[in-house]
Structures are given as structure tokens and as C-alpha cells.
Design an enzyme around this catalytic site. Structure first.
Site, mmCIF file in Angstrom:
data_model
loop_
_atom_site.group_PDB
_atom_site.id
_atom_site.type_symbol
_atom_site.label_atom_id
_atom_site.label_comp_id
_atom_site.label_asym_id
_atom_site.label_seq_id
_atom_site.Cartn_x
_atom_site.Cartn_y
_atom_site.Cartn_z
ATOM 1 N N CYS A 242 50.788 12.104 -26.999
ATOM 2 C CA CYS A 242 50.443 13.405 -27.587
ATOM 3 C C CYS A 242 48.961 13.735 -27.471
ATOM 4 O O CYS A 242 48.595 14.912 -27.355
ATOM 5 C CB CYS A 242 50.887 13.464 -29.055
ATOM 6 S SG CYS A 242 50.282 12.138 -30.105
ATOM 7 N N HIS B 196 46.412 18.067 -32.823
ATOM 8 C CA HIS B 196 45.286 17.235 -32.410
ATOM 9 C C HIS B 196 44.188 18.135 -31.834
ATOM 10 O O HIS B 196 44.479 19.092 -31.108
ATOM 11 C CB HIS B 196 45.707 16.259 -31.309
ATOM 12 C CG HIS B 196 46.602 15.148 -31.773
ATOM 13 N ND1 HIS B 196 46.850 14.872 -33.092
ATOM 14 C CD2 HIS B 196 47.292 14.210 -31.059
ATOM 15 C CE1 HIS B 196 47.667 13.825 -33.175
ATOM 16 N NE2 HIS B 196 47.953 13.411 -31.959
#
Lengths: 358, 358
Positions: free
Chosen positions: A139, A264
Site C-alpha cells: 500500500c 498514506h
């Protein structure tokens, strides 16, 4: 008996979702319900303890079946979101039955016989899959690589220095619940101003993290690898090199967990083959598929997780040329780690494979 | 009448604390009460609206006096922690009366006739002060520069790439109160998982920040400068160059605010003149004054703000050599932005000046 959704969509490939009941699995079902429907039947597979649960996909209730060899009967494509060791065991089982596996674990990403695919960057790699397995990147890598791929295609990347601001959902539901519990302990207090006060309040309740994450940042993600590097940092380096087709690219990474639920963020210092301009970079980013350029600090415009969460693209802001190096750019990048960072990219890869069945 | 503490400490220089009632001022009074006492009288000065308040320093109550020219009568050294424009106006007034001013604003830091001093790095610069003013660096620069100065002295710095994880108290009491209010709004909720949900909950209550800071990270600190750079980023670059005596050093910086009360963290990619080893770097950091090496990931040891807050040193962990460049090191650095980042370094500079009176 295996419960199957979408009876009547004959002629289209059958999809299996393995790990349908996890945090990423839930987002996968959302995405399958939102995307143009390329699938015939969709089968939901999970661990035996989740078998029998009913989940909704494409507006239909589907019963979850246990992960067995027979569960893959008649399946054309399977998306796996399960722990590394489960993928390592079961992806080859499915592949041996002719299923094309799109795997979101770390088990196969660096296998030279398994392509690591980001559809906006290296879509053609999906066809070169001698093991019948295609890997989905980590990710953190995925939260920046679409933007970097677009810049690389134009300018030729020479070096990356990356720092992450990683959300707790990257560590799964347990990560989210841990931050929620800790926030309830620190909200309405004066904690965070005296040595160790947050740690004392949180006690041993650090969940999947080595330190308290509320009112804190924790420079660690994953497990310890050689020479003090974390597994997460090695993934960002190794996967970026593989996806971009630059096996020698120097990549320096420090991964840091922050008290954000989902999305993120990364700061990126990217050095290119020759001189770059901010105008040129902005033009590329403004038109690159899967990228949103959101960059006007004078108007208070730069991406933050609070705005990016729940969206598909990679958001890029703070685009600047390095003041002391005309070949380098500075960027701030945000991507939803559960969507593009996991479920969305996996679904996009599976859709590339589905097109082969047309 | 001017109220003065420490009557009887004759022969020692008289100190004035200008901005005694602010967030940094409060820490200054703590530090003055904890350090070896080099001062004769200590006078507390603030804006007229704070005059008459009583504050405790060295165990004695001292009445705050208003900032006027007369307030500097008999003062030898004055520590200023006030906004840039107040310093710009009043530091020359005090200096014209023979007071040595140690200024923590941004007003004089880049003035070639004002030294910018970090006692562990360039103590001798304090004596070269043609304007009678010595500047204290910005808190973000200070949170890393002691560690970098030690490494530079041994290895010779060639390039820096820095990303910050800055605490809200860097924006003063308003920054802290804003995060506290926002935390009370998000704790116990499911916020942070849907687009814009944190922003809607917080509304316009973003205090000194352009975006919500709870459950978020905000890639902005300071004001807009040329070419998309923030003033905070320019400070870190320009001040690092000046303190280290490397006016051409390439420094790339991205400054990001995080939901931490106090203690700035930074990731640092530092390239040196020649090959470096982790062992060599660790030896330097383990023995450098003002630095704590806290770096054993196998034992869960790396600095985080929750442990560093309230302490004096610069904490360094995650020391690694770049995997693809034997001349570069990666570090994670934490420093209390109110102590070493502001009040402590100012007090240390003032103590260097006090030694001239001995």
C-alpha cells in the site's frame, strides 16, 4: 453447495474474492459494486470461521464459503487479500487449477516469475505470468507510484528519497481500533506535554504498533530486516524498482506511522536524468490517469488525508523544484491505502485479466 | 519601580527575559530555575497587557514589567521570545543601550552581521556580533542540527534531504488548544474513514493551521515564499547552511504538521564527502554532546515524541546507511521544540555570553 452471485451473466469470467471479510475485502466488495461490471459470477471465500456469513456485493447477498481447493472450481480469476503465509500456500493451489491469481500479499511480489502490476504504469506486465500469479504492490508503494510513473515516463527517474506518513489502517482493523481506543484516552486531557505521559496513559495497549500512536509518530512499520531497515522500507524500495523497470534505482526510504485512520502520505524527493521544470511536472501530473494535481498553496490547496480518504486517485501537491538542484522535484503525495493502496489496484489488475476473456 | 529577582547576586550579569508570559517564555523560566545559576538579577518583560502579572523564577516571585526602553536599564543580556516584528523593533533599542540580545524570532537570523548560534555546533560565532544581537535558530532546524553538526564535523556534509513531522506547539498555545479541541470532537467517533468527515466535524475551527490537524497531517507550516516553498522550509535550508558554515549546501525540505503536542521529528537523508559506516556514525552520535543515540529496533528502541517531550537532547534513531549509496546515512531525529528547539538553546547562548562577564 457453493452460493454464487450473478447467475445469468453467462460468458463473462467468474471471480473469486479470497479474504472477503477483512478490512480490504470490505472495500473490494464496494469497488466491485461500483465499477463497470465485467464479471459473471462472484464467489466470496474466507477462512472456515467466516464461512456461512452473508455479504452484499453488486446489491446481492452472497454467502461466504470456506477456503478449500474445491472453492476454486469454475473460477477464472481470484483476488487474494490474506496474510502472506495463506497466499503462499493457496495461490499456487488456485493457479494449478487454471485460476489467474491476483495477490495482495507480500508472498510473491519479488518473485521474478510474478509480475508486479500497477495498471497506470506497467499494464502490459500482467500478461507475463508464468506462475499464473500477478502480484499487487504494498500500500505504501501504491500510494505514490502512479504519480512517479507518470513523471518517470517523461523525465527519466534517477533517484528517490521518500518519507512516509502512514495511516493506522495499513495495519488492519486492529490498527484502527487501537488508535480509536488511544484517542479516547488522550482526548480532553493535558497529555503530550510531559515525558512519558502518553505512554503511561496508554499502558500496554499499543495493539499492532511498538509504541503509542495517539499524539505520537512512530518510525517503524513491519519487521526488522538487515542493517536496521524495516520490511516496509525494503518493500517501497524493491517494489518501486520492479514496477518502474529500474532495478538499479537508488531509493532511500524511512517509514513512519502517524495517527491518521486511512490514507498514506509521502514526501518525495525525485531526481531525474536532466533539468526539470515545475510547469512541465505540473502538466504531466494534471493529465496523468489516476492522478489529481491539487497544488495551489496560495489558495490553501494541497492534499491531506482528511480530504483524500475514500477517493481513488493519487493526489499530488507541493510540487516544487529543488532549490539547489535543477534536476530534482519535491512532492507531497496522498493515496487511500485501502483503495488504490490495496483493493482498487487489485480490482484494476483483475479487470485487465478479465479483458483477456472477452 | 522595576521589580528585580536575585538581589544580592552582585557581580553577575543582569538578565532580561522579553516575552516571559508566552509558551516558550514559560519554559525559559523553568530552565533558568534548573540550570547552574550564572545570573545576577533576572527581569521579566512582556507586553503592557501582561505587566503586573507575577511569575516564579528561581523560586522567587517576580513582577512582569512592560516592554519600554527603560525596562532595559542596567540589563547586560536579554533573551527575546516575541513575534518577528516586535524583535525587529525592540532588539536594536536594547542593543543600543549596550545589552547583548539573544533573539528567538526570525527577524535577524539571516542578517550577515548577526551570528546564528547552536552552542554544540558553532559556539565561537557568538563573539562575532557587530550589531550586539545573536540569533537563535528556528525550532525545526534546532531539532536536528546538533546531530548533523556532529556528523558533519567528522564526515563532511554534502547534501541534505529532510522531511519534518512538526508538533502543534510550534504554532504556540493556539496550536495546542486547537488540536485539543479537535481531538475532543473526533475521539469516540468513526471519523476519518469517509471523504471530508473530519473537515465537516471540525468546521472552521482550524486555529493557526490551514486544515484540520486531528486525524490528519498537513503539508504546510509558515507562509508562502517563492516558487511554492513555505517559509518554514526556507528557514530549515538557510539556517542549516549558516550554522554549519556551508553556504552552498544543497538542502531539500518538506515541512509537515502532525497531531503531536510537543516534539518535532525529522527524517534525514544525509550525503557526505566519502564513504560512511553505520558503526562510525553511531560512535559519533553516542558521544556527541547534546545527542542521545537511541537505536536498537530489535529491542523496539527508536525515539518517538511521546518519550522525547520534556527532555533536553536531540534524540537519534533508525541510523542506517543508504542501501544504494555508501556515502549517505538515513536518520530519524526527535527534539523538544519548546526546549532545545527554543528556550534551551536561547538560554545556552545567553550563558555563553554570561561567561564573557566573568
Amino acid at each position: 453447495m457453493v452460493d454464487i452471485a450473478g447467475a445469468g451473466r453467462t460468458g463473462r469470467p467468474t471471480l473469486a474474492v479470497v479474504g472477503a471479510t477483512g478490512a480490504v475485502g470490505a472495500v473490494m466488495l464496494q469497488i466491485l459494486s461500483q465499477h463497470a461490471d465485467v464479471w459473471g459470477d462472484i464467489r466470496l471465500i474466507a477462512s472456515p470461521r467466516s464461512a456461512g456469513r452473508k455479504l452484499t456485493v453488486r446489491g446481492e447477498e452472497v454467502e461466504v464459503v470456506a477456503l478449500t481447493e474445491e472453492a476454486f472450481d469454475g473460477v477464472d480469476v481470484a483476488m487474494f487479500d490474506v496474510p502472506d503465509e495463506v497466499s503462499a500456500q493457496w495461490a499456487p493451489v488456485a493457479a494449478a487449477k487454471g485460476v489467474v491469481v491476483v495477490d495482495n500479499s507480500g508472498a510473491f511480489r519479488m518473485d521474478p516469475d510474478v509480475p508486479l502490476v500497477v495498471p497506470e504504469v506497467n499494464p502490459h506486465a500482467v500478461r507475463m505470468r508464468p506462475r499464473g500469479i500477478v502480484a499487487n504492490p504494498n500500500c505504501t508503494t501504491l500510494s505514490m507510484i502512479v504519480a512517479l510513473g507518470a513523471l518517470h515516463a517523461e523525465f527519466g527517474l534517477r533517484e528517490l528519497v521518500v518519507s512516509s506518513y502512514q495511516a493506522v489502517s495499513g495495519a488492519g482493523r486492529d490498527g484502527v481500533e487501537t488508535l480509536r481506543r488511544q484517542l479516547s484516552l488522550v482526548a480532553g486531557t493535558e497529555l503530550g506535554t510531559n515525558p512519558g505521559d502518553v505512554r503511561r496513559a496508554v499502558g500496554d495497549d499499543t495493539g499492532p504498533f511498538p509504541e503509542p500512536v495517539a499524539l505520537n509518530v512512530v518510525p517503524w512499520a513491519g519487521s526488522l530486516r538487515d542493517d536496521g531497515w524495516s520490511s516496509e522500507e525494503m518493500k517501497v524500495r524493491d517494489e518501486s524498482r520492479k514496477i518502474l523497470g529500474l532495478p538499479q534505482l537508488p531509493v532511500a526510504v524511512t517509514c513512519v506511522r502517524v495517527p491518521v485512520i486511512t490514507t498514506h502520505s509521502l514526501t518525495v524527493h525525485a531526481r531525474f536524468e536532466g533539468e526539470v521544470t515545475v510547469e512541465g511536472a505540473r502538466e504531466i501530473l494534471a493529465t496523468a490517469p489516476g492522478v489529481v494535481l491539487f497544488d495551489n498553496p496560495a489558495a490553501g490547496e494541497f492534499p491531506t488525508p482528511a480530504d483524500v480518504v475514500g477517493t481513488d486517485p493519487t493526489w499530488v501537491g507541493r510540487v516544487r523544484r529543488a532549490l539547489d538542484d535543477p534536476t530534482a522535484l519535491e512532492l507531497f503525495v496522498c493515496g487511500d491505502n485501502l483503495r488504490k493502496g490495496a483493493a482498487l489496484n487489485t480490482a484494476q489488475i483483475a479487470e485487465l485479466v478479465a479483458a483477456e476473456f472477452a
